[in-house]
Design a protein around this motif. Structure first.
Motif, PDB file in Angstrom:
ATOM      1  N   TRP A 104     -35.976  -8.284  -9.730  1.00  0.00           N
ATOM      2  CA  TRP A 104     -36.450  -7.099  -9.029  1.00  0.00           C
ATOM      3  C   TRP A 104     -37.127  -6.129 -10.002  1.00  0.00           C
ATOM      4  O   TRP A 104     -38.100  -5.472  -9.638  1.00  0.00           O
ATOM      5  CB  TRP A 104     -35.294  -6.403  -8.306  1.00  0.00           C
ATOM      6  N   ALA A 105     -36.629  -6.052 -11.228  1.00  0.00           N
ATOM      7  CA  ALA A 105     -37.205  -5.124 -12.204  1.00  0.00           C
ATOM      8  C   ALA A 105     -38.656  -5.491 -12.504  1.00  0.00           C
ATOM      9  O   ALA A 105     -39.520  -4.617 -12.630  1.00  0.00           O
ATOM     10  CB  ALA A 105     -36.380  -5.114 -13.482  1.00  0.00           C
ATOM     11  N   GLU A 106     -38.926  -6.784 -12.606  1.00  0.00           N
ATOM     12  CA  GLU A 106     -40.297  -7.231 -12.826  1.00  0.00           C
ATOM     13  C   GLU A 106     -41.180  -6.876 -11.628  1.00  0.00           C
ATOM     14  O   GLU A 106     -42.332  -6.489 -11.798  1.00  0.00           O
ATOM     15  CB  GLU A 106     -40.339  -8.731 -13.086  1.00  0.00           C
ATOM     16  N   HIS A 107     -40.632  -6.971 -10.433  1.00  0.00           N
ATOM     17  CA  HIS A 107     -41.394  -6.639  -9.231  1.00  0.00           C
ATOM     18  C   HIS A 107     -41.733  -5.147  -9.207  1.00  0.00           C
ATOM     19  O   HIS A 107     -42.849  -4.771  -8.832  1.00  0.00           O
ATOM     20  CB  HIS A 107     -40.613  -7.021  -7.978  1.00  0.00           C
ATOM     21  N   VAL A 108     -40.778  -4.303  -9.610  1.00  0.00           N
ATOM     22  CA  VAL A 108     -41.023  -2.861  -9.660  1.00  0.00           C
ATOM     23  C   VAL A 108     -42.085  -2.548 -10.709  1.00  0.00           C
ATOM     24  O   VAL A 108     -43.017  -1.772 -10.452  1.00  0.00           O
ATOM     25  CB  VAL A 108     -39.712  -2.081  -9.935  1.00  0.00           C
ATOM     26  N   GLU A 109     -41.978  -3.152 -11.885  1.00  0.00           N
ATOM     27  CA  GLU A 109     -42.977  -2.930 -12.940  1.00  0.00           C
ATOM     28  C   GLU A 109     -44.367  -3.343 -12.468  1.00  0.00           C
ATOM     29  O   GLU A 109     -45.348  -2.633 -12.707  1.00  0.00           O
ATOM     30  CB  GLU A 109     -42.605  -3.712 -14.207  1.00  0.00           C
ATOM     31  N   GLN A 110     -44.437  -4.469 -11.797  1.00  0.00           N
ATOM     32  CA  GLN A 110     -45.727  -4.956 -11.291  1.00  0.00           C
ATOM     33  C   GLN A 110     -46.303  -3.975 -10.274  1.00  0.00           C
ATOM     34  O   GLN A 110     -47.493  -3.649 -10.312  1.00  0.00           O
ATOM     35  CB  GLN A 110     -45.552  -6.335 -10.666  1.00  0.00           C
ATOM     36  N   ALA A 111     -45.460  -3.481  -9.366  1.00  0.00           N
ATOM     37  CA  ALA A 111     -45.924  -2.523  -8.358  1.00  0.00           C
ATOM     38  C   ALA A 111     -46.406  -1.228  -9.015  1.00  0.00           C
ATOM     39  O   ALA A 111     -47.421  -0.650  -8.595  1.00  0.00           O
ATOM     40  CB  ALA A 111     -44.818  -2.226  -7.357  1.00  0.00           C
ATOM     41  N   LEU A 112     -45.722  -0.777 -10.049  1.00  0.00           N
ATOM     42  CA  LEU A 112     -46.134   0.436 -10.753  1.00  0.00           C
ATOM     43  C   LEU A 112     -47.474   0.235 -11.468  1.00  0.00           C
ATOM     44  O   LEU A 112     -48.298   1.150 -11.520  1.00  0.00           O
ATOM     45  CB  LEU A 112     -45.064   0.874 -11.748  1.00  0.00           C
ATOM     46  N   GLU A 114     -49.852  -1.787 -10.507  1.00  0.00           N
ATOM     47  CA  GLU A 114     -50.907  -1.910  -9.496  1.00  0.00           C
ATOM     48  C   GLU A 114     -51.361  -0.558  -8.974  1.00  0.00           C
ATOM     49  O   GLU A 114     -52.476  -0.411  -8.514  1.00  0.00           O
ATOM     50  CB  GLU A 114     -50.420  -2.772  -8.331  1.00  0.00           C
ATOM     51  N   ARG A 115     -50.483   0.419  -9.016  1.00  0.00           N
ATOM     52  CA  ARG A 115     -50.791   1.745  -8.514  1.00  0.00           C
ATOM     53  C   ARG A 115     -50.604   2.750  -9.642  1.00  0.00           C
ATOM     54  O   ARG A 115     -49.484   3.155  -9.932  1.00  0.00           O
ATOM     55  CB  ARG A 115     -49.835   2.114  -7.385  1.00  0.00           C
ATOM     56  N   PRO A 116     -51.711   3.158 -10.273  1.00  0.00           N
ATOM     57  CA  PRO A 116     -51.572   4.109 -11.375  1.00  0.00           C
ATOM     58  C   PRO A 116     -50.886   5.406 -10.922  1.00  0.00           C
ATOM     59  O   PRO A 116     -51.217   5.965  -9.891  1.00  0.00           O
ATOM     60  CB  PRO A 116     -53.015   4.382 -11.792  1.00  0.00           C
ATOM     61  N   VAL A 117     -49.874   5.789 -11.678  1.00  0.00           N
ATOM     62  CA  VAL A 117     -49.146   7.034 -11.408  1.00  0.00           C
ATOM     63  C   VAL A 117     -48.965   7.759 -12.731  1.00  0.00           C
ATOM     64  O   VAL A 117     -49.155   7.183 -13.802  1.00  0.00           O
ATOM     65  CB  VAL A 117     -47.759   6.764 -10.784  1.00  0.00           C
TER      66      VAL A 117
END
Length: 187
Positions: A104-112, A114-117
């Motif tokens: 799940w941590a890798e999925h969160v990192e990937q999502a972050l 993909e969307r610059p914040v």
């Protein structure tokens, strides 16, 4: 309830579902995946059974049973501490690391990614929220070693101001149970 609270609740639920799915794929319980993930990020002060109990707010008995399962499945090893008698350090085996390869941590990192914040602002906000929730729940803080009030940088390298022990670079970016809030965050 604020929109932020709802968003955090939904993110938490999705993360928990991801942990349950990963556990089921490997014939494990969610706590097993959580402990493996914790150990992957823990430094030498935190790769201990008592630290796991404190981090997750679970009993020593639950930790003992969890570690027995993970050791029996070849996902971690116990190594005696050369300086502290009965203390054992827990280390992931390659098989244990493999279980976490699609976490799940890798999925969160990937999502972050993909969307610059504004990562610094988001991290600071989440850190403050976490600290407040830990205080409310009476839990130990835990945190990244190099962001600790005890972290010292010297000519010879990093050192823990609490234990006075030198710190290897790889230890300074890991979770530490002796962590204490610094007045200014180090990067």
């Amino acid at each position: 309830m604020s929109q932020t609270s709802l968003l955090l609740e939904r993110l938490g639920a999705l993360i928990q579902q991801s942990v349950r799915d990963a556990a089921a794929r490997h014939g494990l319980l969610p706590i097993h995946i959580q402990v493996l993930h914790y150990l992957m990020r823990a430094n030498r002060y935190s790769d201990l059974p008592i630290a796991i109990a404190e981090y997750f707010g679970i009993t020593r008995g639950t930790v003992s049973q969890t570690l027995a399962v993970l050791e029996r499945k070849g996902l971690l090893t116990k190594e005696p501490d050369a300086h502290h008698g009965k203390r054992v350090h827990l280390t992931l085996t390659p098989a244990g690391e493999s279980v976490l390869s699609d976490s799940w941590a890798e999925h969160v990192e990937q999502a972050l990614c993909e969307r610059p914040v504004d990562a610094a602002t988001l991290e600071s906000t989440l850190r403050n929220l976490l600290s407040a929730m830990q205080r409310v729940n009476g839990q130990r803080a835990f945190g990244i070693c190099r962001q600790c009030a005890h972290f010292l940088t010297e000519e010879s390298g990093a050192r823990c101001g609490l234990t006075h022990e030198p710190l290897a670079t790889e230890q300074t970016v890991r979770i530490c149970r002796e962590w204490s809030a610094a007045t200014a965050w180090c990067a």
